[in-house]
Enzyme design. Sequence first.
Site, PDB file in Angstrom:
ATOM      1  CG  ASP A 174      -2.003  -1.072   1.159  1.00 27.99           C
ATOM      2  OD1 ASP A 174      -1.831  -2.053   0.391  1.00 27.99           O
ATOM      3  OD2 ASP A 174      -3.024  -0.923   1.863  1.00 27.99           O
ATOM      4  CE  LYS A 242      -5.161   1.968   2.403  1.00 29.71           C
ATOM      5  NZ  LYS A 242      -4.068   1.231   3.050  1.00 29.71           N
ATOM      6  CE  LYS A 278      -6.981  -1.190   2.604  1.00 25.21           C
ATOM      7  NZ  LYS A 278      -5.644  -1.662   2.963  1.00 25.21           N
TER       8      LYS A 278
END
Lengths: 342, 507, 287
Positions: A174, A242, A278
């Site tokens: 991430d 995300k 996400k």
Amino acid sequence: MTSSPLATYQPDQRAASLIGGEATDANLRRYLHGIPGIDAVGLEARAADLGTRSIKTSSKRWAIDTIIGLIDLTTLEGADTPGKVRSLVAKALVPDPGDPGCPRVAAVCVYGDMVGTAVTALGSAHAAGGTEGAGVQRVHVAAVATAFPSGRASLAIKLADVRDSVAAGADEIDMVIDRGAFLAGRFGQVYDEIVAVKDACRRADGSVAHLKVILETGELNTYDNVRRASWLAILAGGDFIKTSTGKVAPAATLPVTLSMLEVVRDWHRLTGVRIGVKPAGGIRTSKDAIKYLVTVAETVGEEWLVPHLFRFGASSLLNDVLLQRQKMTTGHYSGPDYVTID
Amino acid sequence: MKFLDYAPAPESQALLGLKTDYGLFINGDFTAGRGTPFQTINPATEQQIAMIATANEADVDAAVSAARHAYDGVWSRLSGSDRGKYLFRIARLVQERARELAVAETLDNGKPIKETRDVDIPLVAAWFFYYAGWADKLDHAGVGPNPASLGVAAQVIPWNFPLMMLAWKIAPALAAGNTVVLKPAETTSLTALLFSEILQQADLPAGVVNIITGDGSTGQTLVNHPGVNKVAFTGSTSVGRAIARSVAGTDKKLSLELGGKGANIVFDDAPIDQAVEGIVRGIFFNQGHVCCAGSRLLVQESIHDDVIDRLKRRMQTLRLGDPLDKNTDIGAINSAEQLVRIRELSELGQQEGAERWSADCVIPENGFWFAPTIFTNVSTSHRIARDEIFGPVLSVLTFRTPAEAIAKANNTPYGLSAGIWSDKGSRILAFADKLRAGVIWANTFNQFDPSSPFGGYKESGYGREGGRHGLAAYLKPAVRTGSRSAAAVVQQSPATKKSASAKKAAK
Amino acid sequence: MNRLAIPKTYKLYIGGKFPRSESGRVYEVLSHKGEFLANAAKGSRKDARDAVVAARSALGGWAGATAYNRGQVLYRIAELLEGRRAQFIDEIMSSEGVNAAVASAQVDEAIDRWVWYAGWADKYVQVAGNANPVSGPFFNLSVPEPTGVVAIIAPQGTESLLGLVSAIAPALVAGNTVVVVANETAPLSAISLGEVLATSDVPGGVVNIVTGSPAEIAPWLASHADVNALDLVGAGDLDWVELQISAADTLKRVLPPETGTDAAAPALSRILAFTELKTVWHTKAIL
């Protein structure tokens, strides 16, 4: 849509063909500013409308289990210890000790230095290299990297951060984008960094850790920025977009997530390629999480409600979902002492 | 299972305590009608809900004289603040009984519960709240100091927003000091009768509001009654025209809110996803039973295919079915008669050469239903581009330049609403100037608010509802010029003596 | 020494020009003593039709002019009327049989009325419009706009100039264009006013003046689909209810007849009678 030749291209070829040249600031600006804008009032009204869906009985039961299976169970604290991470892993594997039928979460999400601990704790249940057989969902390890959460470090440091985590066994990285560069209009720099990070996700065996690109929407501030950053991240080869680090308010909101899902939908229309989304931070109740499921299903389609295309980045969400699950199983309301604290 | 086949989530009917028969509400009490009663049905099931009384001429007469009596004896003597207090009470009672009213409206009308719950009934309460506060501030209504009420208002309302239309009519009328005889539409009388019970709970003086039910002939008798001073009608242009003829030469002040064929204009720089939502809201909200619906989509040719593709995808997520289900987006068509009209015009559209596409919907066995439908390749000369269909049917036309968009948008005898979608502020404002319609929505559609005047240009009628202007429609200046021979369309009359006035006003 | 006067030919005023009636008809205009004053054009339904076409084509420009500009143009009419006071006083004295003082009072009042209405052009929107505090993230504004083409039956009473001005000036303020049927028995000052309009800055077609029989012409205007509003202020002696019924076919806005000295008294309401309130919503967001 899948017949599009763009589907077979490598990310860099695809980007070059779409933006009509090298990923320079000017070319990217021309492309990103050519994307239709967002009217915030209309976007928020649509999100609110999706939030009024009433999910009951069998749909709710399915939703609850689906949510659990989509969670990246997260701990990202300066005070994290191996003990804390092992405890998190235990919870990820057995969310509800009282109900063996309860599904596992999708992943645990930790800082890079905790990846090894998490991988070890997962053991045979670890996604990569795990030995558990079919029918059991193995759990991924996701690592935040690239000088998370601010991203304020040299590229070399960021890439080293990524390589460390991948080497330690992370299945997913991430990363954060350089919001400063984005807001200053240095789109090429943001693009190049994502490409470089993606490259750093490559393992010795040639496989590649999944790359989630954190936009930090709270700092991008406007929906138009979120939309452009989403396109930019996808053009550069991100597997997931995300919303947030969880360290900046506001974190995930339904309208922001909707706007990102619309990009993912349009990307699929354009290229036939499916990108994951996400939302992370701020989603604490099953009621909220169900609104996200509805938004995903009605925007990109319910085929997106699988772990490789949708995740919730959350910590406290799991317990609220478990309480709801117990209520649906037993028919009466449960209480916080009947779920484990982590 | 498919998640998107959301499990049924029906709103409970348990809180409804409906009667099997409803009389007329005259002079504060329910009384039997002298005409032949008729049944009101649930258009989603075709099952009878209740029997409704028909007011014959004698009943209309009784209602008008009750209103006159209440006007002379009570209401016109009451202080503005007391009138306002009654309206505030009504607003609160509507809020208290909101869920019950929403369920009843959905049963009787066929519109989805999420609309009655989130739009219709909240706006009913808001309308009474808004006008309640006006009742003791009439000096600021724009009609000059000490404006006078008109007397007895005859109000005839349509079936598409039954209780909301009632609120749009009754709230300003009472705030201004008039009394009311209101006739709801034949197919949707139920919530007006529940509202009568609310008036009893509010202890509104008898006769101030009278609700009479029946078909078009009852309405005709009411508007033609010599005892009424104000006629307010919302409905079709053909009936509005007939009313305008029938009140010609009388003292009756007239407001008409009639049909429309609203243009929803989408430019290539529009916020595209919101525009698609706006198109959906413009034509599929309330099954398209909306006089201000955006029933003509004017889309810039360069983005036509993209917009239509997005629109069709979006329409596939619309859920048609049980109006009481909280997830229903498209409810039932209000009546068999309306369904016939929608079908006829849609078939005509196909015959004229337009291309028809409907969302995949499972149409329930009973009840009246019509799948959300769009026509592409529509020309300005097609009937479906000119006639109000009043159903979930969109006609799509294209334009190449802003000038062409304006010309096409204005090329209609109607002039109620229009929408424009663009990121360019200067263009939006210039379009807002040039569109000949009473309500322009820029980057939004089908928004309503009690403070915002609503009404049409041209054959969409005249007079405004909502806001200060909606109040003025129920008032006249304190001093009338004695020479005016008929109900003057006077909103402000600063002068009676011409010589003095010009000089005085010029100061 | 007596010079032989040159009498004026009184024609119609349509589209900024002075045509004869297409019908070729004229009618005698007599003084109050019954003496011949002039042959006025006896306008026909086709003249009315042409006037509506002229009014419609002038509408965009007039309605689209700035309010400041419309106010100045209306004020300019007062200036030019002031300069031709003597002519109007003469015409009024001969056709209405009043003395110079009465006639000049009428002309003065007519001039002042132009001035009064001229001043409204850039103010009526502020007085009659509204910003609306809706409960949502929207900018919401209501403004009055001109209705369109207004057909007027001018007052038929004694004050021929003042009646005409009182009827057409308020309609012009907002940007409407006008087709007016003049005072039948005293039409001379109407045509002379046309000359004033033609030499002021009023664009051709903004005001169109038809002389002749209101009873003959009014029904064609009342039923004309391209007329948006009908001012029956001077139609009291006609079958005006029928006109109103006819106007209902296209939902025209109608003002009823007025009689007496207060007819068409100056009022903001006369301006607003020929306006449509437009409400514009726009989304508001910084994100």
